[in-house]
Design a protein around this motif. Structure first.
Motif, short mmCIF file in Angstrom:
data_model
loop_
_atom_site.label_atom_id
_atom_site.label_comp_id
_atom_site.label_asym_id
_atom_site.label_seq_id
_atom_site.Cartn_x
_atom_site.Cartn_y
_atom_site.Cartn_z
N SER A 110 77.19 50.47 13.35
CA SER A 110 76.43 51.53 12.62
C SER A 110 75.47 51.36 11.98
CB SER A 110 77.80 52.01 12.01
OG SER A 110 77.23 53.06 10.89
N VAL A 111 74.23 52.16 11.97
CA VAL A 111 73.14 52.17 11.18
C VAL A 111 73.16 53.45 10.58
CG1 VAL A 111 71.79 50.42 12.55
CG2 VAL A 111 71.51 52.78 13.09
N ALA A 112 74.18 54.33 10.35
CA ALA A 112 74.27 55.44 9.71
C ALA A 112 74.49 55.28 8.01
CB ALA A 112 75.38 56.39 10.36
N ALA A 113 73.69 55.95 7.27
CA ALA A 113 73.89 55.80 5.87
C ALA A 113 75.22 56.27 5.55
CB ALA A 113 72.65 56.15 5.16
N GLY A 114 75.72 55.76 4.44
CA GLY A 114 76.82 56.47 3.87
C GLY A 114 78.19 56.54 4.53
N THR A 115 78.36 55.90 5.63
CA THR A 115 79.47 56.06 6.43
C THR A 115 80.25 54.65 6.44
OG1 THR A 115 78.52 57.80 7.95
CG2 THR A 115 80.56 56.82 8.56
N PRO A 116 81.43 54.60 5.89
CA PRO A 116 82.22 53.44 5.52
C PRO A 116 82.61 52.94 7.00
CG PRO A 116 83.32 55.18 4.70
CD PRO A 116 81.93 55.68 5.06
N ILE A 117 83.22 51.60 7.02
CA ILE A 117 83.74 51.09 8.04
C ILE A 117 84.85 51.85 8.30
CG2 ILE A 117 84.79 49.01 9.17
CD1 ILE A 117 82.59 47.29 7.72
N SER A 118 85.72 52.10 7.40
CA SER A 118 87.10 52.61 7.52
C SER A 118 87.09 54.06 8.48
CB SER A 118 87.62 53.16 6.21
OG SER A 118 86.71 53.89 5.55
N LYS A 119 85.85 54.82 8.23
CA LYS A 119 85.91 55.98 9.19
C LYS A 119 85.61 55.55 10.51
CE LYS A 119 84.18 60.31 9.85
NZ LYS A 119 84.92 61.47 9.90
N PHE A 120 84.86 54.46 10.95
CA PHE A 120 84.66 54.13 12.30
C PHE A 120 86.09 53.57 12.93
CE2 PHE A 120 80.25 54.31 10.81
CZ PHE A 120 79.84 54.71 12.13
N GLU A 121 86.92 52.78 11.99
CA GLU A 121 88.05 52.28 12.48
C GLU A 121 89.06 53.51 12.91
OE1 GLU A 121 88.16 47.93 10.20
OE2 GLU A 121 89.19 49.64 8.90
N GLU A 122 88.84 54.66 11.91
CA GLU A 122 89.91 55.67 12.52
C GLU A 122 89.52 56.26 13.80
OE1 GLU A 122 89.21 58.98 9.49
OE2 GLU A 122 89.69 57.81 7.70
N VAL A 123 88.17 56.24 14.11
CA VAL A 123 87.86 56.80 15.34
C VAL A 123 88.03 55.66 16.52
CG1 VAL A 123 85.90 57.59 16.86
CG2 VAL A 123 86.30 58.29 14.55
N PHE A 124 87.54 54.26 16.48
CA PHE A 124 87.84 53.34 17.32
C PHE A 124 89.01 52.39 17.48
CE2 PHE A 124 83.07 54.18 16.91
CZ PHE A 124 82.78 54.36 18.09
N GLY A 125 89.74 52.53 16.13
CA GLY A 125 90.87 51.69 16.25
C GLY A 125 90.35 50.46 15.41
N ALA A 126 91.47 49.77 14.48
CA ALA A 126 91.23 48.69 13.64
C ALA A 126 90.96 47.49 14.57
CB ALA A 126 92.34 48.61 12.79
N GLY A 127 91.41 47.34 15.69
CA GLY A 127 91.14 46.35 16.79
C GLY A 127 89.76 46.22 17.23
N THR A 128 88.99 47.13 16.94
CA THR A 128 87.52 47.17 17.52
C THR A 128 86.55 46.47 16.39
OG1 THR A 128 87.78 49.31 18.35
CG2 THR A 128 85.67 48.69 18.10
N PRO A 129 85.92 45.38 17.05
CA PRO A 129 84.93 44.83 16.13
C PRO A 129 83.64 45.80 15.47
CG PRO A 129 84.68 44.16 18.44
CD PRO A 129 85.81 44.77 18.25
N ILE A 130 83.78 46.30 14.44
CA ILE A 130 82.49 46.91 13.70
C ILE A 130 81.73 46.34 12.83
CG2 ILE A 130 82.63 49.05 12.33
CD1 ILE A 130 85.26 49.78 13.70
N VAL A 131 80.29 46.49 13.04
CA VAL A 131 79.51 46.01 11.99
C VAL A 131 78.66 47.20 11.53
CG1 VAL A 131 77.30 44.69 11.66
CG2 VAL A 131 79.16 43.79 13.29
N ARG A 132 78.79 47.30 10.09
CA ARG A 132 77.95 48.32 9.26
C ARG A 132 76.73 47.90 8.87
NH1 ARG A 132 79.45 51.56 3.71
NH2 ARG A 132 77.77 52.77 3.47
N ALA A 133 75.61 48.48 9.29
CA ALA A 133 74.08 47.94 8.63
C ALA A 133 73.40 48.98 8.07
CB ALA A 133 73.46 47.55 10.40
N MET A 134 72.38 48.46 7.47
CA MET A 134 71.54 49.41 6.52
C MET A 134 70.31 48.88 6.79
SD MET A 134 70.74 51.59 4.57
CE MET A 134 71.97 52.60 3.94
N PRO A 135 69.67 49.57 7.86
CA PRO A 135 68.09 49.04 7.80
C PRO A 135 67.24 49.88 6.91
CG PRO A 135 68.79 50.66 9.51
CD PRO A 135 70.13 50.39 8.80
N ASN A 136 65.93 49.72 6.97
CA ASN A 136 64.89 50.74 6.20
C ASN A 136 63.56 51.04 6.75
OD1 ASN A 136 63.62 48.35 5.81
ND2 ASN A 136 63.57 48.28 3.66
#
Length: 271
Positions: free
Chosen positions: A93-119
């Motif tokens: 995810s390169v979306a600002a302000g969206t925590p990993i927990s939000k993505f785990e709700e959608v994809f499941g906790a068994g999904t590898p998720i990386v949160r990124a903050m580019p500029n």
């Protein structure tokens, strides 16, 4: 670019300025266009001719899916890629302000998720991106995320997700502080007798050049500042104003960065 990405495919949801900068970097880096699936409701003209799979059905288990939509579009975008959860696909995810927990709700906790903050300097290949993975990510996943995000600049790994608010305040929002510095430096030049055009040209080149020097020189920024400052000279006269502990840069930037970090925390709570 990692062979597994070319073989299994890459899905990019959202191809605006940031997504487009990343995609351009990957294609230049050798990723075959035929290995890329892009979902974007308003694709840029260059994207239509890039040879990627545009708004087509995704492969069943791509190597990686990058979500690069604005936070307010997240509710609409995530259901489109929710089926990629489960563990076979790395989600970045390169979306600002969206925590990993939000993505785990959608994809499941068994999904590898990386949160990124580019500029935004990513648009010219000079960005810096901070990354943090969830408990499911392996060193291999993190290396793949770093490899992909290196296409638009430097990458740093965080120790914990809570640091993302500070990263947002320093490097995520930071380019705007520098642009404002250019604006105000140019305006100050006008006030001491320069034309608007000349003052802006001097301010742009000075800030841009100093930034490159600060990145590439071995000395610290403090030492570079000292190098420019002759005793009792013009630079010292200016720095006595700028470095004043209560009215200068130290206090001002401290307040500005804290305000941005506090707002980042508020936005995360509002999710």
């Amino acid at each position: 670019m990692d062979d597994v990405v070319a073989r299994k495919g890459l899905v990019l949801v959202g191809c605006g300025k940031m997504g487009g900068a990343m995609l351009s970097g990957w294609l230049k880096g050798g990723l075959p266009a035929s290995s890329v699936w892009v979902k974007d409701p308003y694709p840029a003209d260059w994207l239509k001719d890039a040879g990627v799979h545009l708004n087509e059905d995704f492969p069943q288990a791509p190597a990686v899916a990058i979500v690069a939509v604005k936070p307010q579009m997240m509710g609409e975008a995530l259901p489109q890629v929710a089926a990629l959860g489960g563990g076979e696909t790395l989600v970045i995810s390169v979306a600002a302000g969206t925590p990993i927990s939000k993505f785990e709700e959608v994809f499941g906790a068994g999904t590898p998720i990386v949160r990124a903050m580019p500029n935004t300097p990513a648009a010219v290949g000079r960005g810096i991106t901070a990354i943090i993975g969830n408990a499911t990510t392996t060193p291999t996943h993190m290396a793949l995320a770093e490899d992909l995000l290196s296409a638009v600049g430097q990458v740093v790994a965080l120790e914990r997700e809570s640091q993302m608010d500070a990263v947002t305040a320093v490097s995520g929002s930071g380019p705007a502080y520098v642009f404002h510095l250019i604006e105000t430096l140019a305006a100050a030049g006008e006030n001491v007798g320069l034309s608007p055009e000349l003052s802006l040209k001097l301010a742009r080149a000075t800030v841009g050049g100093a930034g490159v020097l600060a990145e590439e020189a071995d000395e610290t920024p403090g030492q570079l500042r000292t190098n420019v400052t002759s005793p009792n000279g013009t630079t010292q006269a200016a720095l006595e104003v700028l470095m004043h502990q209560t009215t200068g840069f130290p206090a001002l930037l401290d307040r500005a960065v804290k305000a941005a970090a506090d707002r980042s925390k508020e936005l995360a709570r509002d999710e």
